[in-house]
Design a protein around this motif. Sequence first.
Motif: not given
Length: 418
Positions: A182-187, A201-217
């Motif tokens: 993430i530092l390399a993306l220079e946000l 930027k993660a998509c444009l840099a072709e980083l590996k993205l995944v999703e996991v379920p999470t609960t919003l309270r």
Amino acid sequence: MSITRTDLRSEVSVTGVDVVELTILMPCLNERETLATCIRHALNFLADNGVVGEVLVADNGSTDGSRDIARAEGAKVVEVPERGYGAALIAGIHAARGTFVAMGDADDSYDFEALGPFLDELRAGADLVMGNRFLGGIDKGAMPRLHRFLGNPLLSFVGRLFFSAPIKDFHCGLRAFRRDKILALELRAVGMEFASEMVVKACLAELKLVEVPTTLRKDGRTRPPHLRSWHDGWRHLRFLLLYSPRWLFLYPGAALTLMGLVTSAALMRGSVQVGAVGFDVGTMLVAMAVAVIGYNSVTFAILSKVYAAHEGFLPASERFDVFQRRLGLERVILAGVGMFVIGLVWLAFSLWGWRSEQFGSLQPRESIRAVAPAVLGLLFGAQTIMAGAFLAILRIRTSDVPFLGHAMNEVVGFDREG
């Protein structure tokens, strides 16, 4: 298991910066009602799972004693003078010591004791792990209906469409990532757009993205949230448009321009009959408007791409760098002047034809056909000249953009005790 804060400190204490695996980062602006609870849950997760880590609070100018609460609960504090959600997180990521960073709001809407799946995915090789609230569950009253059924689905769809992002909850506030990636993306976005910038930027840099379920309270605060629905939603959409691929504006714009010009040219000699439908000067004027709109889209695509590249929002592209170097001010203005002159010459011929009629009344259809191409040339020429001038301004303004976070230790005060 009952654990005291002293036990937690000893459980997660480290002897050097290199052994910290996980930093749990919380941006904070006047969160005294919920901050202590969030820190305790985060420390519980580290202790219960044997994770060597730290809890870091990026304080954005709290005036309610949040910093003192954070320190008392065993968290480290980085004080960030520049206001903004993104500014706080950028400073926090720079100050973090962990190989991985998990970030989440300090309003008790996310369960920091449920970070196990995030850490598992990071250990398995993911670069950015996003929570998905729609898969994990949204408690009643936790998310406004406008956000749940319109804002988040729409913005997430736009993100998937524009950037092929494998993410269905684009703006989940609970996420974890490899700090170095993430530092390399220079946000750079200091506001709420930071959430979008990270994923884009993660998509444009072709980083590996995944999703996991999470609960919003439902968050534990009695005051209204900092988020402003329409204002911040528009800022996210505007940011996505800035990052949009070239086919969104460039290719459709070029197609509209070509279609408008071809149709206009076909109608310059006279009406065209297609079956039982006749096309005449009215269609010609509409076609010319389509051409102008398309040309606007093309120039917008080029100018926004130049701006985004020079501001560091988009990764460098060798092919585009070559292209924009050829877009010198003189060349663009020369092209615009050429179009403008063509329009003037056409207009002069139209006036000469009007002179032959002793400047009297003309048939509307023929007069429109005579002068419309001249108007189109004048419009294209003027727009090209102004685009060239604006291109030069963009380059002057963004030739050397300082990156937020350089020399961060000199800008912010960082509490390293504990």
